[in-house]
Design a protein around this motif. Structure first.
Motif, PDB file in Angstrom:
ATOM      1  N   LEU A 128       0.805  -1.219   0.000  1.00 41.42           N
ATOM      2  CA  LEU A 128       0.000   0.000   0.000  1.00 41.42           C
ATOM      3  C   LEU A 128       0.844   1.277   0.000  1.00 41.42           C
ATOM      4  O   LEU A 128       0.288   2.379  -0.020  1.00 41.42           O
ATOM      5  CB  LEU A 128      -0.916   0.015   1.226  1.00 41.42           C
ATOM      6  N   LEU A 133       0.234   3.896  -2.796  1.00 42.15           N
ATOM      7  CA  LEU A 133      -1.046   4.599  -2.663  1.00 42.15           C
ATOM      8  C   LEU A 133      -0.971   5.656  -1.562  1.00 42.15           C
ATOM      9  O   LEU A 133      -1.504   6.769  -1.727  1.00 42.15           O
ATOM     10  CB  LEU A 133      -2.162   3.596  -2.343  1.00 42.15           C
ATOM     11  N   ARG A 134      -0.337   5.350  -0.465  1.00 46.30           N
ATOM     12  CA  ARG A 134      -0.225   6.322   0.620  1.00 46.30           C
ATOM     13  C   ARG A 134       0.648   7.515   0.204  1.00 46.30           C
ATOM     14  O   ARG A 134       0.384   8.660   0.584  1.00 46.30           O
ATOM     15  CB  ARG A 134       0.358   5.648   1.863  1.00 46.30           C
ATOM     16  N   VAL A 151      -6.530   5.423  -0.648  1.00 49.14           N
ATOM     17  CA  VAL A 151      -6.597   4.332   0.324  1.00 49.14           C
ATOM     18  C   VAL A 151      -7.994   4.233   0.917  1.00 49.14           C
ATOM     19  O   VAL A 151      -8.587   3.148   0.978  1.00 49.14           O
ATOM     20  CB  VAL A 151      -5.547   4.526   1.434  1.00 49.14           C
ATOM     21  N   ARG A 183     -10.723   1.190   0.363  1.00 50.73           N
ATOM     22  CA  ARG A 183     -11.327   0.471   1.481  1.00 50.73           C
ATOM     23  C   ARG A 183     -12.857   0.492   1.377  1.00 50.73           C
ATOM     24  O   ARG A 183     -13.522  -0.528   1.563  1.00 50.73           O
ATOM     25  CB  ARG A 183     -10.871   1.068   2.809  1.00 50.73           C
ATOM     26  N   LEU A 225      -5.208  -3.988   3.899  1.00 52.44           N
ATOM     27  CA  LEU A 225      -5.887  -2.899   4.607  1.00 52.44           C
ATOM     28  C   LEU A 225      -6.257  -3.306   6.022  1.00 52.44           C
ATOM     29  O   LEU A 225      -6.127  -2.515   6.959  1.00 52.44           O
ATOM     30  CB  LEU A 225      -7.160  -2.495   3.831  1.00 52.44           C
ATOM     31  N   GLU A 230      -3.171   3.236  11.227  1.00 53.99           N
ATOM     32  CA  GLU A 230      -3.539   4.461  10.505  1.00 53.99           C
ATOM     33  C   GLU A 230      -4.244   5.446  11.422  1.00 53.99           C
ATOM     34  O   GLU A 230      -4.901   5.057  12.368  1.00 53.99           O
ATOM     35  CB  GLU A 230      -4.429   4.111   9.312  1.00 53.99           C
TER      36      GLU A 230
END
Length: 582
Positions: A505, A508-509, A520, A524, A575, A582
């Motif tokens: 990920l 994407l972050r 992100v 989700r 995720l 997060e």
């Protein structure tokens, strides 16, 4: 018994007469020694009959005699023999009074009795006493040998307790009482377990004396190996005599022979156990029963558990080799994600000895070898579990396998409970920052679910999987039920999975960090709504066309299609694995 002053007085050839200290004639005599020194004390060891003619003494001076006799008493001299008719016709009153005042036995030696005759009489009595002790010791040895051959350790302990007029107990390598005689001594012996553990820490052969004169206990290690496999306790109300000492030494020798013989049989049993385990893993329970005979009772037929244990150091090395952790358990740095087209399995255990069968084939296990006897923490674990099984009268199969230890134990039995209890103690010691009993390399264990004779290969795989989870979670033991029940999300909470998820990920972050979108969160929401555009867009508060654009950007950045169910599964698990960070 050794000669006493009374026995010398009653010796018809010596004609000795008691002049003082009649109440202490039962005092043993260790030797007879003639000395005309004014102060013979520096040359005395205690227990002597001192023979004098008072050649250099002023035997008629009361004060000089009081000082002389007092020093003899303080030195532990058993008695004083005074030869009359040499320098003094009779024993001076000053010496008699001083001896009476001090309580020191004073014997009058007639002129016709040479000192040499007294020395010979004492020497002959001592020799007779020693001969009697040796003869009694040989008789005790014969009796103990007979009992050892006929009644085993229990019969030997009963005979030894009778020989020393006390009690005796046998301990196993863990310090637990295996047998005791008489029966009441088992509780007394159990209270000495900490002392036995302290004795086991010494280099054998080793011994230890505890208690006082009225409750004296000698502890001795048994066996010839560097690690004591057993210990003997002998309790008496007084220090052991020569005959009793012979009996104890004979018992130590016989029990050592029994221990070493048991060790050889134990090693042979392990080789048989390895063969039996190979047959079980190969799906041949009937052959396993034939090979085992009655060695393991009904263990191979009843539900059992399979346990795989390895030392923590081996676990760390294996994990490092597998790429999961760095040395000392530190998380391995992740510089880049794994290739997206070949993700690493989330919970890939070490290849097991019993591989999964292909269609139409039975599970065939790789060879399980009975290697060298386990050492270090695995040896301590094996001894602990074997002792628990022995006390419960329970069959147990123990097979050393390289750096591992494989155990087959009855489901719900004492051995399985001993493993769980041992692991709980290890975890508690780690929590408090203290090594268990001074050990720093404790075992890590995986425990299978209950299985039957035809499911040994499955049980082995389950134990392997549980061991893999225990290894990653830093636990001493994990049961397969913990892995097989509950949510799979629980299995994602380890550093290796989080590292994979972070890598997957990361791109994407990094995109979201530029402020050009919220990929992100959008991913989700879209995955949680099973790809339903309107529902996911409503949850995010955006138009569905905006969500479609974001999902196309996700595909472009990752280089993977969201139409692929495997890709969606991996992204969803990633995720979930990182949701708490997060």
């Amino acid at each position: 018994m050794p000669p006493t002053l009374a026995s010398l007085v009653h010796h018809s050839a010596l004609k000795l007469t008691v002049r003082a200290g009649e109440e202490r004639l039962a005092t043993p005599v260790r030797w007879a020694h003639a000395s005309e020194l004014a102060d013979p004390v520096p040359y005395m060891e205690g227990g002597e009959l001192l023979l004098i003619t008072a050649l250099k003494l002023d035997a008629e001076d009361p004060e000089a005699m009081r000082r002389y006799v007092r020093r003899l008493g303080q030195a532990g001299v058993a008695g004083l023999g005074f030869a009359v008719g040499v320098h003094y016709a009779t024993i001076p009153d000053a010496l008699v009074d001083a001896a009476a005042e001090e309580g020191l036995p004073l014997l009058e030696v007639p002129r016709r009795t040479p000192f040499l005759a007294i020395s010979k009489a004492v020497s002959a009595a001592i020799s007779a006493e020693q001969y009697q002790a040796v003869t009694a010791g040989f008789a005790a040895q014969r009796d103990l040998t007979k009992q050892a051959l006929g009644g085993g350790p229990a019969g030997l302990l009963a005979a030894l307790a009778g020989q020393v007029d006390g009690w005796a107990a046998l301990y196993d390598a863990t310090g637990a009482v295996v047998a005791a005689a008489p029966e009441w001594a088992a509780r007394r012996a159990a209270r000495l377990t900490p002392e036995v553990e302290r004795l086991h820490a010494r280099t054998p052969p080793a011994s230890l004396v505890v208690g006082g004169e009225a409750d004296r206990v000698e502890l001795h290690t048994l066996g010839t190996s560097r690690r004591p496999r057993a210990a003997l306790a002998v309790g008496t109300g007084a220090p052991l005599g020569t005959a009793e000492r012979y009996a104890v030494h004979s018992a130590i020798a016989l029990l050592t022979l029994t221990t070493e013989r048991s060790r050889s049989l134990h090693e042979a049993e392990q080789r048989v156990g390895a063969a039996v385990l190979r047959m079980l893993l190969a799906g041949e329970p009937e052959h396993a029963r034939t090979a085992a005979g009655s060695l393991y009772g009904d263990l191979l037929d009843a539900p059992y558990r399979l346990i795989i244990a390895e030392a923590a150091s081996a676990t760390a090395a294996r994990a490092h080799a597998d790429g999961r952790t760095a040395p000392h358990g530190a998380p391995r740095p992740v510089d880049a994600p794994r290739p997206v087209d070949a993700p690493r399995p989330v919970d890939a255990p070490r290849p097991v000895d019993a591989p999964r069968p292909v269609a139409g084939e039975r599970a065939v296990a790789a060879p399980v070898r009975a290697g060298e006897p386990p050492a270090g923490p695995l040896a301590a674990l094996a001894e602990h579990v074997e002792a628990a099984a022995a006390r419960a009268g329970e069959a147990l199969l123990v097979v050393p396998d390289g750096e591992r230890l494989v155990l087959l134990t009855a489901d719900g039995g004492a051995a399985a409970r001993a493993c769980v209890g041992y692991a709980a103690a290890v975890d508690q010691a780690r929590t408090t920052g203290q090594a268990l009993a001074g050990r720093t390399d404790e075992p890590v264990m995986g425990l299978s679910a209950p299985a039957g004779p035809i499911a040994a290969a499955t049980a082995y795989r389950q134990a392997e999987q549980a061991l893999s989870v225990a290894r990653r979670r830093g636990r001493a033991l994990v049961e397969h039920e913990e892995v097989a029940t509950g949510s799979v999300v629980q299995l994602l909470s380890d550093d290796a999975v989080r590292a994979f998820a972070d890598g997957l990920l990361r791109a994407l972050r990094e995109h979201d960090a530029t402020g050009r979108g919220d990929l992100v969160a959008s991913l989700r929401a879209w995955l949680s709504r099973h790809g339903q555009w309107d529902a996911a867009a409503a949850e995010l508060g955006v138009h569905r066309h905006t969500l479609r654009y974001r999902m196309r950007r996700v595909e472009e950045i990752l280089g993977r299609s969201l139409d692929d169910p495997d890709v969606r599964m991996e992204l969803w698990l990633a995720l979930k694995a990182t949701s708490g960070t997060e």
